[in-house]
Design a protein around this motif. Structure first.
Motif, short mmCIF file in Angstrom:
data_model
loop_
_atom_site.label_atom_id
_atom_site.label_comp_id
_atom_site.label_asym_id
_atom_site.label_seq_id
_atom_site.Cartn_x
_atom_site.Cartn_y
_atom_site.Cartn_z
N SER A 67 0.82 -1.21 0.00
CA SER A 67 0.00 0.00 0.00
C SER A 67 0.85 1.26 0.00
O SER A 67 0.33 2.36 -0.23
N ILE A 199 -4.51 -4.72 5.38
CA ILE A 199 -5.70 -5.38 4.84
C ILE A 199 -5.85 -6.73 5.54
O ILE A 199 -4.99 -7.61 5.41
N SER A 330 -10.24 -5.79 -1.73
CA SER A 330 -10.23 -4.54 -0.97
C SER A 330 -9.50 -3.49 -1.77
O SER A 330 -9.07 -3.72 -2.90
N TYR A 332 -6.86 0.34 -1.14
CA TYR A 332 -6.15 1.13 -0.14
C TYR A 332 -5.94 2.58 -0.57
O TYR A 332 -5.21 3.32 0.07
N ASN A 352 -13.59 -7.99 4.74
CA ASN A 352 -12.22 -7.56 4.48
C ASN A 352 -12.08 -6.09 4.83
O ASN A 352 -12.82 -5.25 4.31
N ALA A 354 -9.66 -2.67 5.10
CA ALA A 354 -8.45 -1.93 4.80
C ALA A 354 -8.41 -0.78 5.79
O ALA A 354 -9.26 0.11 5.74
#
Length: 391
Positions: A67, A199, A330, A332, A352, A354
């Motif tokens: 990320s 995550i 997901s 980010y 899920n 983030a």
């Protein structure tokens, strides 16, 4: 945002790929390029001691590090990060990183499903839930023999739809311009998009969720139907719905469901998502990518949490002959401290998250709270059913 997809649906030839390049005016555009698959298959070298001690956390830590790393824009913006060691959930793991400019969640998941096959019968696509039938007065065109009250109810449903749409659209623009959520523990102070996001995921029982849905007479909407890829528009088809998020304590766990159902039922009688999608398209075409991104960033920054949900196969699927144990999508990029995604697959729902590690250091406890909350709600729904049967 581009409508071009790097991959083509399964079986389509020739394969086309595009990379982002900067033209002489400094604007990004898509240019065709050659795909070298080896450049997109990444096998990370992780600390053997960390993998041996806790393989799940080793994968989680590596995905969190992604990320903070930009993607290589000199080649198509997709990557497969492969972890060839067992975790608590699977014998191996693939983390697929795809730039959002290639598509929205629905188109990308549909593309992934088009590349898979049923584990029970590898000659066919995976089975997806049937599309729901639309209900409500607005969808039921009155018959000529219908009474006056039925016709009035049908016309009134359009009046309500128009009013709710106007109210929601005004609220949407107010959120962009000046309306902000109050600062709570959920609200992120630092909006830097390079902030590290962790995550994490946890399984929920789809049967438990369906039990609560049926007990509380909630409605659900399925998005994809197997074998109907032509019904899905490739690329980004983004729309937004702004939902009030109530923070409070209730003695009855079902009060959370009742309040949420009331909000969602109200939002279903609105064209907010259609309008916000059209508005995003117009802003992008008239003012360009930078302006659209700035407006999107401002709108998201004024809210607290993003929610998204996707419907997956109702049976186990295989990808290139490998059975898929779980799917946990997901993102980010948004500046919020917490993004919540739900993904159904066979008889489970994967939640899920983030999240900003600074805001949620005890993220395992947060995931436990989701599981525990569903258990309390399910038990309350069970008692509600028993009470109705006795009555």
């Amino acid at each position: 945002m581009s409508r071009r997809s790097i991959w083509s649906p399964a079986g389509a030839t020739p394969r086309r790929a595009y990379a982002q390049v900067t033209d002489k005016d400094g604007n990004l555009r898509w240019a065709p390029t050659t795909v070298n698959v080896d450049n997109h298959l990444i096998r990370p070298t992780l600390d053997p001691a960390a993998v041996a001690a806790n393989p799940d956390k080793a994968v989680e830590d590596y995905v969190a590090s992604l990320s903070t790393l930009p993607m290589d824009r000199s080649q198509p913006l997709w990557e497969f990060h492969l972890f060839d060691f067992p975790t608590s959930e699977a014998t191996s793991t693939a983390a697929i990183r795809v730039h959002h400019s290639l598509g929205d969640g629905m188109s990308l998941l549909t593309l992934l499903m088009a590349c898979t096959r049923s584990a029970a019968d590898p000659t066919r696509l995976p089975a997806m839930p049937p599309l729901p039938s639309r209900t409500g007065a607005i969808y039921q065109r009155p018959r000529p023999s219908a009474g006056v009250l039925a016709i009035v109810a049908w016309v009134w449903s359009f009046v309500v739809l128009a009013w709710h749409t106007v109210v929601d659209v005004v609220g949407f623009f107010a959120t962009i311009l000046f309306l902000k959520d109050p600062h709570t523990l959920f609200k992120r102070v630092n909006h830097a998009e390079t902030q590290r996001k962790r995550i994490v995921h946890r399984r929920l029982s789809l049967d438990d969720v369906k039990f609560v849905k049926n007990a509380m007479k909630c409605a659900c909407v399925d998005m994809i139907k197997s074998g109907k890829e032509s019904h899905v528009k490739w690329g980004n088809e983004l729309g937004f719905i702004i939902l009030p998020f109530f923070i409070g304590m209730h003695s009855d766990p079902l009060d959370y469901v009742r309040k949420g159902k009331k909000v969602v039922d109200r939002k279903k009688s609105s064209l907010e998502v259609v309008f916000t999608h059209v508005a995003a398209e117009v802003i992008f075409k008239v003012f360009g990518l930078k302006a659209a991104s700035a407006i999107f960033h401002r709108m998201i920054s004024h809210t607290t949490i993003s929610f998204a949900n996707m419907t997956g196969p109702v049976e186990q699927v295989e990808f290139c002959g490998h059975p898929i144990v779980f799917i946990a999508p997901s993102g980010y990029g948004p500046p919020e401290a917490l993004t919540v995604n739900y993904q159904s697959y066979v008889n489970t729902i994967m939640i899920n998250l983030a999240l900003d590690e600074g805001h949620f250091p005890d993220y395992d406890e947060l995931l436990d709270d989701f599981v525990e909350s569903l258990e309390h709600i399910k038990n309350a729904a069970s008692r509600l059913g028993m009470h109705h049967r006795k009555a």
